[in-house]
Write an enzyme that holds these catalytic residues in place. Structure first.
Site, PDB file in Angstrom:
ATOM      1  N   GLY A 115     -46.179  82.312  45.898  1.00 57.54           N
ATOM      2  CA  GLY A 115     -46.340  81.570  47.138  1.00 57.54           C
ATOM      3  C   GLY A 115     -45.156  81.715  48.051  1.00 57.54           C
ATOM      4  O   GLY A 115     -44.356  82.657  47.927  1.00 57.54           O
ATOM      5  N   GLY A 116     -45.033  80.781  48.998  1.00 60.02           N
ATOM      6  CA  GLY A 116     -44.022  80.905  50.030  1.00 60.02           C
ATOM      7  C   GLY A 116     -42.608  80.840  49.505  1.00 60.02           C
ATOM      8  O   GLY A 116     -41.695  81.383  50.113  1.00 60.02           O
ATOM      9  N   MET A 117     -42.380  80.181  48.374  1.00 54.94           N
ATOM     10  CA  MET A 117     -41.029  80.035  47.854  1.00 54.94           C
ATOM     11  C   MET A 117     -40.728  81.020  46.725  1.00 54.94           C
ATOM     12  O   MET A 117     -39.595  81.466  46.599  1.00 54.94           O
ATOM     13  CB  MET A 117     -40.797  78.613  47.354  1.00 54.94           C
ATOM     14  N   GLY A 118     -41.694  81.356  45.924  1.00 62.28           N
ATOM     15  CA  GLY A 118     -41.399  82.249  44.810  1.00 62.28           C
ATOM     16  C   GLY A 118     -42.605  82.511  43.958  1.00 62.28           C
ATOM     17  O   GLY A 118     -43.733  82.205  44.327  1.00 62.28           O
TER      18      GLY A 118
ATOM     19  N   VAL B 218     -44.580  82.165  40.126  1.00 65.94           N
ATOM     20  CA  VAL B 218     -44.727  81.184  39.053  1.00 65.94           C
ATOM     21  C   VAL B 218     -45.147  81.920  37.782  1.00 65.94           C
ATOM     22  O   VAL B 218     -46.139  82.645  37.779  1.00 65.94           O
ATOM     23  CB  VAL B 218     -45.789  80.123  39.414  1.00 65.94           C
TER      24      VAL B 218
ATOM     25  N   LYS C 109     -40.573  78.745  37.818  1.00 65.58           N
ATOM     26  CA  LYS C 109     -40.759  79.135  39.210  1.00 65.58           C
ATOM     27  C   LYS C 109     -39.500  79.820  39.693  1.00 65.58           C
ATOM     28  O   LYS C 109     -38.421  79.227  39.733  1.00 65.58           O
ATOM     29  CB  LYS C 109     -41.098  77.908  40.049  1.00 65.58           C
TER      30      LYS C 109
ATOM     31  N   ASP D 261     -46.481  68.267  51.122  1.00 65.11           N
ATOM     32  CA  ASP D 261     -47.556  69.262  51.020  1.00 65.11           C
ATOM     33  C   ASP D 261     -48.550  68.872  49.922  1.00 65.11           C
ATOM     34  O   ASP D 261     -48.923  69.692  49.083  1.00 65.11           O
ATOM     35  CB  ASP D 261     -46.973  70.649  50.746  1.00 65.11           C
TER      36      ASP D 261
END
Length: 484
Positions: free
Chosen positions: A24-27, A29, A43, A137
């Site tokens: 996803g947007g951060m990293g 999984v 993550k 979110d």
């Protein structure tokens, strides 16, 4: 779950990585295994974010805050290293599907289950807010369904993304963010209450209260239009409407939400439908096998071209698989399409009879010509609507609903027209049988098709024809809430 690939890390901190669960947007999984065989969700932050010093600082601060979150309904933060290259975070693995996966596969939850879901999420949000964090979110993808209640995941760390995206986009998911968040304004705990209302409406109906479509249009509805709660059970609608108030000051506090959703102990014991409980059992069994000490993990995949990371982060409990089309509401839709097709023989017989009477000096020519044109149009629209509805297109539903009503009136008025133009009330001729038997039966079939098409379950059947949550439901850019 995908196996780890060539180029993927094999170990992060003390955890051995045995599968990839999402990106996803951060990293990314991964499913990890501790030395003692415990399953964790690891993550790992994207390299481009890891190189931003301010992001690392905020990431470390938010991880420390997330460690303090307790309660039954959140995924526990087990371990983290904000100074590692790349930074990473490990949380408890929840062996269950996300709310999005469960509803896509098996339809909306019953009212009693939605109440248990709402109470659990409210308690989880209260635990998050007690540490000074705001989720930011909360969506149908950030709620995991376990057999002992829901879990809130991916809380708090969305704020760390503001350091690199503050001037370029809103952090959140269209259709689930609050109006103040959509305007990039100051947000507080009331914003999470709004998102909670969106999540519960989705759980109860299978769709969000602000519909689908382009992300900018969904955000416009969130800010300017009232929510659509037409399919929400009557006992839940007032609470959800209050949660979805445009002004933060008008929304209830989480304590008030818990008071209104409190359920008997028996209702929370086995709160999920059997199909979803079976998903949890299967997933728990599979993960137990993978994390057994000495297990070599999943086999190495065959060589293939690398795939770009998806725009939406999934929690460890949400394995990547094709979205299953729900058959839960298909009965009413199939009945509507079938009844619409059954109207066609009667309609065509009425058309041929009206055409034959065009040369008869008795009935008015204009009346018979109108019957021919209307009958042909009705037959074409009903046939097209039935075919579209079988393919789960909402347009077919409304074609049948509108035209079915017109055919019902047409069929019932045929006998009156016949009598007014000199016909006799008898069943001795083919024409009288058509007028007094076939036309009324056609009208009844059309009325039934109309009623079946108007049922809410038919609408849900159409809405779920491709609910793999494509671009229309992605965040403005990529989601920011990939980490708790």
């Amino acid at each position: 779950m995908d196996p780890v690939r060539d180029g993927d890390p094999r170990r992060i901190g003390p955890y051995r990585l045995i599968g990839q669960l999402g990106s996803g947007g951060m990293g990314r999984v991964f499913l990890g295994r501790s030395r003692g065989g415990r399953a964790v969700a690891v993550k790992v932050v994207h390299a481009e974010l890891a190189g931003d010093a301010e992001f690392r600082r905020r990431f470390a601060a938010e991880v420390e805050a997330a460690r303090r979150v307790g309660g039954f309904y959140t995924a526990e933060v087990i371990d983290a290293d904000a100074d590692a290259d790349p930074p990473w975070l490990a949380t408890a693995y929840i062996p269950g599907p996300s709310l999005a996966e469960a509803v896509t596969g098996h339809g909306p939850l019953p009212s009693a289950a939605v109440r248990v879901l709402g109470a659990g999420l409210a308690e989880g949000l209260a635990a998050i807010h007690s540490t000074g964090l705001i989720h930011r979110d909360l969506t149908h993808r950030n709620v995991i369904l376990a057999d002992d209640g829901p879990r809130v995941i991916d809380f708090g760390i969305a704020k760390a993304l503001d350091t690199v995206h503050l001037s370029t986009r809103v952090i959140g998911t269209p259709g689930f963010m609050s109006p103040e968040q959509a305007r990039a304004g100051q947000i507080g705990p009331e914003s999470d209450v709004f998102s909670l209302g969106c999540v519960l409406a989705y759980a109860a109906t299978g769709t969000g209260p602000f519909g689908g479509g382009r992300a900018d249009l969904v955000v416009y509805r969130v800010v300017h239009e009232e929510p659509d709660l037409g399919g929400v059970p009557a006992d839940l609608a007032p609470l959800l409407r209050a949660c979805l108030a445009k002004s933060p000051a008008d929304r209830p506090r989480l304590d008030d939400v818990l008071d209104r959703l409190e359920t008997p102990d028996a209702a929370a014991t086995r709160w999920l439908p059997p199909d979803i409980t079976a998903m949890i059992t299967d997933r728990r069994t599979a993960i137990r096998t993978l994390t057994r000490p000495g297990d070599p993990g999943p086999p190495k995949p065959p060589a293939r071209a690398p795939e770009p990371p998806g725009p939406s982060a999934r929690h460890a409990g949400e394995a990547e698989r094709p979205a299953a089309a729900s058959e839960h509401d298909g009965g009413a839709a199939t009945a509507a399409a079938t009844l619409a097709l059954l109207c066609l023989p009667g309609l065509l017989a009425m058309v041929f009879q009206a055409a034959a009477l065009l040369l008869d000096p008795g009935p008015p020519v204009w009346l018979m010509l109108a019957n021919v044109m209307v009958g042909v149009a009705e037959a074409v629209v009903l046939a097209t609507g039935a075919l579209l509805l079988f393919r789960r297109h909402a347009a077919g539903r409304w074609m049948i609903a509108v035209t079915g009503g017109a055919v019902a009136l047409h069929g019932m008025s045929a006998s009156m027209q016949y009598l007014l133009t000199g016909g006799r009330l008898t069943l001795e001729t083919p024409v009288s049988v058509l007028i007094f038997v076939i036309a009324p039966l056609t009208a009844l079939a059309a009325a039934g098709a109309m009623l079946m098409a108007l049922l809410p379950s038919t609408g849900r059947w159409c809405l779920r024809r491709s609910r793999a949550e494509g671009p229309a439901r992605q965040a403005l850019g990529q989601r920011g809430g990939a980490m708790p």
